[in-house]
Design a protein around this motif. Sequence first.
Motif, PDB file in Angstrom:
ATOM      1  N   SER A 265      -0.952  -7.530  -7.583  1.00 45.76           N
ATOM      2  CA  SER A 265       0.185  -7.306  -8.272  1.00 45.76           C
ATOM      3  C   SER A 265       1.716  -8.302  -8.967  1.00 45.76           C
ATOM      4  O   SER A 265       2.194  -7.814  -9.980  1.00 45.76           O
ATOM      5  CB  SER A 265       1.409  -7.112  -6.766  1.00 45.76           C
TER       6      SER A 265
ATOM      7  N   SER B 170      -5.849  -6.793   2.867  1.00 41.14           N
ATOM      8  CA  SER B 170      -5.354  -5.537   2.668  1.00 41.14           C
ATOM      9  C   SER B 170      -4.110  -6.149   1.344  1.00 41.14           C
ATOM     10  O   SER B 170      -3.929  -6.549   0.233  1.00 41.14           O
ATOM     11  CB  SER B 170      -4.734  -4.583   2.752  1.00 41.14           C
TER      12      SER B 170
ATOM     13  N   THR C  72       0.709  -0.929  -0.013  1.00 39.50           N
ATOM     14  CA  THR C  72       0.517  -0.269  -0.302  1.00 39.50           C
ATOM     15  C   THR C  72       1.090   1.360   0.168  1.00 39.50           C
ATOM     16  O   THR C  72       0.057   2.273  -0.326  1.00 39.50           O
ATOM     17  CB  THR C  72      -0.946   0.334   1.087  1.00 39.50           C
TER      18      THR C  72
ATOM     19  N   ASN D 188      -3.880  -7.170  -2.439  1.00 42.91           N
ATOM     20  CA  ASN D 188      -3.145  -7.178  -3.197  1.00 42.91           C
ATOM     21  C   ASN D 188      -1.902  -7.232  -4.222  1.00 42.91           C
ATOM     22  O   ASN D 188      -1.894  -7.086  -5.268  1.00 42.91           O
ATOM     23  CB  ASN D 188      -2.661  -5.832  -2.246  1.00 42.91           C
TER      24      ASN D 188
END
Length: 348
Positions: free
Chosen positions: A297, A289, A229, A293
Motif C-alpha cells: 500500500s 496480512s 482488507t 498489505n
Amino acid sequence: MAKQCFKKAAFVRMLISVLSVACSQTADAQTGACYGTIADNLPPATEVVALCSQYNIQRIRLFNPNPSVLQALQGNTNISVIVGVANEDIIGIASDANVARSWVQNNILKYGNVNFRYIAVGNEISPLDGGSAGIAPSVVPAMQNIYNAISASGLGGRVKVSTALSFGVLGTSYPPSAGAFIPEIQSSFINPIVQFLVKTQGPFLVNLYPYFAYASNTKDVRLDYALFTSPSTVVSDGPYQYQNLFNAMVDAANAALQKAGAADVEVVVSETGWPSAGGTATTLDNARSYNSNLIKSVGNGTPRKPGKPIETYIFDLIDENQKSPEIEKHWGVFLPNKQPKYPISFAK
C-alpha cells in the motif's frame, strides 16, 4: 524531509525500478524495518545485516547507536539507516555543544561507510508522559546541537535530524481532516519541533499503530479496516475516501502539520506493525496480512497525498524476548533463528 514533487517521486521510483532489474530484484525502497535489540537470543549483527540483504530490506531503524550493528553495516551502502539518540542522552547533548559533537564523531563519523539517512533525537518523548516529561524541553536544543555538528562535518545535506514522536501527540485524528496536535503541548513542544523541521527540511517521524487503535476499540474499528482488507470505503471525509486505517492516521498527521504551518514537511512512519501473539487479534495470519498489505500500500500514497510514497518502518525485525508486557515480545517479522514467521516479501 521536504515533500518531493510528484514528478521527482515518479523519477525516483523509475530509477529504483531500473536498478532493481539490474540486480535481478524488484525493490520497494519505501518499506524498511526497525531493528530492536532488547533480547538475549538474537543472531550476531553480521547475520542480521545479511538477513536484511537476503530479504531485500533496504532501510532499517536503530533505536540507539549500537556499535556492533554499525560495524556490521560498514560498507553495506544498499541499506540506509535511521539511528536514534537515546532518550537518556538528550539533556546532556542539549546543554553542551561539545557533547553533541562527540556523539556525532563517535556514532556517525566513526562509521564513514554506513549509509546514514536520519538521526532521531529521542523516541516518543512527550511533556504529558511522566517518564519523559523532564526531557521534553531539551529535545529541540539537542536536535539543533546535533544538526550543527552534522553540518560542521559536511553531512548536513545528507543526514537529516528529527525526533520520533508517538501518534498520541495528536489530540484529534478523526476524521483525518480534523487532525490536530494536542493544544496543551502545541506551542511549547510541537511547534518548535515543526519549525525546526521546516527550516532544516527534516522529516516528521511518527510511530503509528492501527493495531492499538483497533485493540482499544473493537466495537467501532473494523478489523478489515485495520488490516488493509476492506473491499470498499469505510470512512468518507469530504473528498477523501479511506479503505484502511493506516492511511487515515497518516493523513491525520498530514492535516495536523498543515494546521501547524508545515504542510510541506513529510510524514515518515518510523514504527508500525502487528503482533503475532499476546493480545487481541494477535494471530500469525493477522500479522502477515497487515505487514504484507502495508508493503503493497505505501507506494500509492494517501488520499490527501496520492502518488507520494510513504516511507515506513515495520516494527519489528526480530522478536525481542526481554521486552514486557508479553505482547511486546511478538512483533518480529522473523524469529531469532532467522526464519520468517510467515511468507512475506519486501518487494512491492
